[in-house]
Design an enzyme around this catalytic site. Structure first.
Site, PDB file in Angstrom:
ATOM      1  N   CYS A   1       0.828  -1.213   0.000  1.00 10.42           N
ATOM      2  CA  CYS A   1       0.000   0.000   0.000  1.00 10.42           C
ATOM      3  C   CYS A   1       0.857   1.257   0.000  1.00 10.42           C
ATOM      4  CB  CYS A   1      -0.935  -0.019   1.206  1.00 10.42           C
ATOM      5  SG  CYS A   1      -1.967   1.436   1.290  1.00 10.42           S
TER       6      CYS A   1
ATOM      7  N   CYS B   1      -1.462   1.758  -3.040  1.00 18.55           N
ATOM      8  CA  CYS B   1      -2.450   2.829  -2.814  1.00 18.55           C
ATOM      9  C   CYS B   1      -1.837   4.232  -2.801  1.00 18.55           C
ATOM     10  CB  CYS B   1      -3.149   2.639  -1.470  1.00 18.55           C
ATOM     11  SG  CYS B   1      -3.387   0.961  -0.933  1.00 18.55           S
TER      12      CYS B   1
ATOM     13  N   LYS C   1      -0.004   5.322  -6.149  1.00 14.78           N
ATOM     14  CA  LYS C   1      -1.078   5.336  -7.166  1.00 14.78           C
ATOM     15  C   LYS C   1      -1.929   6.577  -7.023  1.00 14.78           C
ATOM     16  CE  LYS C   1      -4.840   4.197  -6.047  1.00 14.78           C
ATOM     17  NZ  LYS C   1      -5.418   2.889  -5.802  1.00 14.78           N
TER      18      LYS C   1
ATOM     19  N   TYR D   1      -9.656  -3.447 -10.351  1.00 12.14           N
ATOM     20  CA  TYR D   1      -9.255  -2.172  -9.739  1.00 12.14           C
ATOM     21  C   TYR D   1      -7.985  -1.616 -10.394  1.00 12.14           C
ATOM     22  CZ  TYR D   1     -11.915  -2.742  -5.273  1.00 12.14           C
ATOM     23  OH  TYR D   1     -12.854  -2.856  -4.290  1.00 12.14           O
TER      24      TYR D   1
ATOM     25  N   GLU E   1      -7.820   1.753 -12.725  1.00 13.73           N
ATOM     26  CA  GLU E   1      -7.195   2.938 -12.124  1.00 13.73           C
ATOM     27  C   GLU E   1      -6.022   3.409 -12.987  1.00 13.73           C
ATOM     28  OE1 GLU E   1      -6.343   1.770  -8.082  1.00 13.73           O
ATOM     29  OE2 GLU E   1      -8.365   2.331  -7.414  1.00 13.73           O
TER      30      GLU E   1
ATOM     31  N   HIS F   1     -26.118  22.655   0.967  1.00 11.85           N
ATOM     32  CA  HIS F   1     -26.323  23.182  -0.380  1.00 11.85           C
ATOM     33  C   HIS F   1     -25.342  24.323  -0.665  1.00 11.85           C
ATOM     34  CE1 HIS F   1     -28.549  24.006  -4.025  1.00 11.85           C
ATOM     35  NE2 HIS F   1     -28.560  25.286  -3.706  1.00 11.85           N
TER      36      HIS F   1
ATOM     37  N   GLU G   1     -25.510  16.305  -1.581  1.00 10.24           N
ATOM     38  CA  GLU G   1     -26.878  16.569  -1.109  1.00 10.24           C
ATOM     39  C   GLU G   1     -27.896  15.716  -1.867  1.00 10.24           C
ATOM     40  OE1 GLU G   1     -28.655  20.486  -1.952  1.00 10.24           O
ATOM     41  OE2 GLU G   1     -27.030  20.839  -3.360  1.00 10.24           O
TER      42      GLU G   1
HETATM   43  P1  NDP Z   1      -8.892  -7.843  -9.652  1.00 14.23           P
HETATM   44  O1  NDP Z   1      -9.224  -9.182  -9.131  1.00 14.23           O
HETATM   45  O2  NDP Z   1      -9.668  -6.660  -9.201  1.00 14.23           O
HETATM   46  O3  NDP Z   1      -8.971  -7.862 -11.250  1.00 14.23           O
HETATM   47  C1  NDP Z   1      -8.315  -8.835 -11.995  1.00 14.23           C
HETATM   48  C2  NDP Z   1      -8.685  -8.665 -13.455  1.00 14.23           C
HETATM   49  O4  NDP Z   1      -7.922  -9.586 -14.210  1.00 14.23           O
HETATM   50  C3  NDP Z   1     -10.148  -8.944 -13.752  1.00 14.23           C
HETATM   51  O5  NDP Z   1     -10.612  -8.060 -14.732  1.00 14.23           O
HETATM   52  C4  NDP Z   1     -10.104 -10.384 -14.260  1.00 14.23           C
HETATM   53  O6  NDP Z   1     -11.118 -10.668 -15.182  1.00 14.23           O
HETATM   54  C5  NDP Z   1      -8.785 -10.380 -15.012  1.00 14.23           C
HETATM   55  N1  NDP Z   1      -8.229 -11.724 -15.160  1.00 14.23           N
HETATM   56  C6  NDP Z   1      -7.881 -12.579 -14.188  1.00 14.23           C
HETATM   57  N2  NDP Z   1      -7.425 -13.732 -14.711  1.00 14.23           N
HETATM   58  C7  NDP Z   1      -7.495 -13.599 -16.045  1.00 14.23           C
HETATM   59  C8  NDP Z   1      -7.179 -14.453 -17.136  1.00 14.23           C
HETATM   60  N3  NDP Z   1      -6.692 -15.675 -16.944  1.00 14.23           N
HETATM   61  N4  NDP Z   1      -7.368 -13.991 -18.379  1.00 14.23           N
HETATM   62  C9  NDP Z   1      -7.879 -12.746 -18.576  1.00 14.23           C
HETATM   63  N5  NDP Z   1      -8.203 -11.897 -17.587  1.00 14.23           N
HETATM   64  C10 NDP Z   1      -8.001 -12.316 -16.338  1.00 14.23           C
HETATM   65  O7  NDP Z   1      -7.343  -7.694  -9.352  1.00 14.23           O
HETATM   66  P2  NDP Z   1      -6.395  -6.432  -9.292  1.00 14.23           P
HETATM   67  O8  NDP Z   1      -5.049  -7.007  -9.534  1.00 14.23           O
HETATM   68  O9  NDP Z   1      -6.874  -5.317 -10.136  1.00 14.23           O
HETATM   69  O10 NDP Z   1      -6.485  -5.990  -7.794  1.00 14.23           O
HETATM   70  C11 NDP Z   1      -6.177  -6.926  -6.759  1.00 14.23           C
HETATM   71  C12 NDP Z   1      -6.903  -6.542  -5.503  1.00 14.23           C
HETATM   72  O11 NDP Z   1      -6.262  -5.415  -4.946  1.00 14.23           O
HETATM   73  C13 NDP Z   1      -8.345  -6.112  -5.749  1.00 14.23           C
HETATM   74  O12 NDP Z   1      -9.217  -7.189  -5.653  1.00 14.23           O
HETATM   75  C14 NDP Z   1      -8.580  -5.110  -4.680  1.00 14.23           C
HETATM   76  O13 NDP Z   1      -9.121  -5.778  -3.588  1.00 14.23           O
HETATM   77  C15 NDP Z   1      -7.199  -4.584  -4.345  1.00 14.23           C
HETATM   78  N6  NDP Z   1      -7.044  -3.212  -4.856  1.00 14.23           N
HETATM   79  C16 NDP Z   1      -7.810  -2.235  -4.312  1.00 14.23           C
HETATM   80  C17 NDP Z   1      -7.704  -0.936  -4.756  1.00 14.23           C
HETATM   81  C18 NDP Z   1      -8.578   0.107  -4.157  1.00 14.23           C
HETATM   82  O14 NDP Z   1      -9.130  -0.121  -3.084  1.00 14.23           O
HETATM   83  N7  NDP Z   1      -8.760   1.255  -4.811  1.00 14.23           N
HETATM   84  C19 NDP Z   1      -6.757  -0.562  -5.792  1.00 14.23           C
HETATM   85  C20 NDP Z   1      -6.002  -1.664  -6.311  1.00 14.23           C
HETATM   86  C21 NDP Z   1      -6.143  -2.931  -5.845  1.00 14.23           C
HETATM   87  P3  NDP Z   1     -12.524 -11.306 -14.763  1.00 14.23           P
HETATM   88  O15 NDP Z   1     -13.282 -10.221 -14.076  1.00 14.23           O
HETATM   89  O16 NDP Z   1     -13.095 -11.716 -16.061  1.00 14.23           O
HETATM   90  O17 NDP Z   1     -12.220 -12.437 -13.858  1.00 14.23           O
END
Ligand code: NDP
Length: 469
Positions: A57, A62, A65, A192, A196, A449, A454
């Site tokens: 983080c 976080c 980013k 995410y 982002e 307001h 709101e």
């Molecule tokens: P996520 O799980 O959010 O997203 C992973 C993405 O990769 C999805 O779109 C998924 O698609 C795709 N994917 C996974 N496997 C494959 C595959 N074999 N082929 C093609 N596409 C694939 O993971 P992130 O790495 O973005 O983030 C990890 C975690 O970190 C998040 O779950 C979140 O909890 C945390 N995070 C939080 C943030 C915040 O609070 N602002 C910021 C960044 C991270 P599909 O949906 O089709 O499975």
């Protein structure tokens, strides 16, 4: 090591015979919070970290980013400033300046983490931890630490297996350390991290294309809001490629090529954002008999207990919610229970969260789909409008709000908001939702307001009624 070792540290050959009450493996958000809280309860605590204190983080997630998102947002706001009377000539973004200032800020925060542990009398060991038995942890196979309890808080790292050749792609760690902005950036995944960085990099001047296999990005979020976020990203200029069959990634001369369907797409850089895997390797979990879930995460119960007595795990190394504040809450609940006899668990049901896209999408509680499955009848309140600041500047971007209410009890089950400042607004509203606020509670709240927020207390007309099929 990137920073000085702050705390007393036994020499490499020394063995700490007097056992610690708790040894924490991992100096990220969850590990540090747990160690400090345990020490505050009077426990003798050790913490082992192989890299920089602060973890994903603070060092490579976080925090940097969001600093990068601010950089991108300034660009947009400069463009919006003209109708307000400002002339901003020759505005330019210097990635080098941002990088230099980011490094200073991350060093400052790491220093704070060091000092906080020092002030808490947590003994910090630097190196790779491996668990020899339920009461002994080795650091770099040299220093032996004895402890009554072991807490694993080692976090997660980027997956590198989704698509053949994906190791040729960058991770978010690499993107945060870029020295040159890629003109064309490909992004694999639409979670995410993918969204982002897509939004940030487009905002900084890259041309971004996002490949994902579903029809909408951000699986798991409210479906209607996912569609609105997709529209907002397209309006920002991001090219979305839903339903993509990603076949492989290849380096060719100076380009990185994504093969999706029958087409090859050439980029200056590609971001692998296909999810993260728990950091379990090298810890000696198999020999110890710590059970893993099918996704490789450490299996824990609601008390953060693993299958081995006195060995616990919190945060992203488990398969609950991979969010910093959740890891901190899990760790603090655990050590409160261990050292003060409370019996606290973490409620993962009403955790508010935000994706820091431009605009951000923020949410607390249930999606419409989940609420429809769990409750008999719902009232849905929705509104979409151009905020005053945008309308004045002749902009087209809209803020969208959706409130999901259980018709029987009038309880607010979920709130979703796409728009500037929505993470700040949802954080405050999450208190009310966690307390069990009803729609009537929102209705009797007087508005501030003029604000965007709101609208949340001015929703009178039911937009739709949903009943369980
Ligand atoms: P996520 O799980 O959010 O997203 C992973 C993405 O990769 C999805 O779109 C998924 O698609 C795709 N994917 C996974 N496997 C494959 C595959 N074999 N082929 C093609 N596409 C694939 O993971 P992130 O790495 O973005 O983030 C990890 C975690 O970190 C998040 O779950 C979140 O909890 C945390 N995070 C939080 C943030 C915040 O609070 N602002 C910021 C960044 C991270 P599909 O949906 O089709 O499975």
């Amino acid at each position: 090591m990137n920073s000085p070792i702050a705390n007393a540290h036994p020499t490499a050959t020394e063995s700490t015979n007097a056992p610690f009450d708790l040894v924490v493996i991992g100096g990220g958000s969850g590990g540090v919070a747990s160690a400090r809280r345990a020490a505050a309860h009077g426990a003798k605590v050790a913490l082992i970290e192989k890299d920089r204190l602060g973890g994903t983080c603070v060092i490579r997630g976080c925090v940097p980013k969001k600093l990068m998102m601010y950089a991108a947002k300034f660009g947009r706001e400069l463009a919006e400033a003209a109708p307000y009377g400002w002339t901003v000539d020759n505005a330019q973004f210097s990635l080098a300046t941002w990088q230099a200032n980011k490094r200073v800020e991350i060093d400052r925060l790491e220093g704070i983490y060091n000092r906080m542990l020092e002030n808490s009398a947590v003994v910090v060991y630097r190196g790779n931890a491996s668990i020899r038995d339920g009461r002994t942890v080795m650091v770099d196979d040299v220093t032996e630490i004895h402890a009554k309890r072991i807490l694993i808080a080692t976090g997660a790292r980027a997956n590198r297996h989704a698509v053949p050749g994906i190791e040729q792609a960058m991770t978010s760690d690499d993107l945060l350390d870029l020295s040159v902005l890629p003109k064309r950036l490909g992004v694999l995944g639409a979670g995410y991290i993918a969204l982002e960085f897509a939004s940030i990099m487009q905002g900084l001047g890259s041309e971004v294309t996002v490949f994902y296999r579903d029809q909408l990005p951000l699986r798991g979020f409210d479906r209607g809001m996912r569609a609105k976020l997709a529209d907002a990203l397209v309006a920002q200029g991001v090219c979305l490629m839903p339903g993509s069959a990603m076949r492989s990634v290849e380096k060719q001369d100076h380009a990185t090529v994504v093969f999706a369907g029958d087409t090859a797409f050439e980029f200056d850089a590609v971001l692998n954002a296909t999810g993260r895997s728990p950091n379990v390797h090298g810890l000696g979990l198999e020999a110890l008999g710590v059970a893993l879930a099918s996704d490789g995460a450490i299996a824990v119960n609601e008390w953060s207990e693993t299958s081995v007595p006195n060995v616990y795990a919190v945060g992203d190394v488990t398969n609950r919610m991979a969010l910093t504040p959740v890891a901190i809450a899990e760790g603090r609940a655990l050590v409160d229970n261990l050292f003060t006899g409370t019996q606290r668990t973490v409620n993962h049901a009403s955790v508010a969260t935000a994706t820091f896209t431009m605009p951000p999408l923020s949410t607390v509680g249930l999606t419409e789909e989940a609420a429809a499955e769990q409750y008999g009848a719902l009232r849905i309140y929705e509104t979409e409008f151009r905020p005053m600041k945008v309308a004045f500047a002749g902009g087209t971007s809209k803020t969208a709000i959706k409130v999901i209410v259980d018709d029987a009890s009038d309880r607010v089950l979920g709130v979703h908001m796409l728009g500037d400042d929505s993470p700040e607004i949802i954080q405050a509203l999450a208190v009310a939702v966690t307390m069990g606020a009803t729609k009537a509670d929102l209705d009797r709240t007087i508005a501030v307001h003029p604000t965007t927020a709101e609208e949340l207390v001015l929703l009178r007309e039911v937009s739709r009624r949903v009943t369980r099929a």
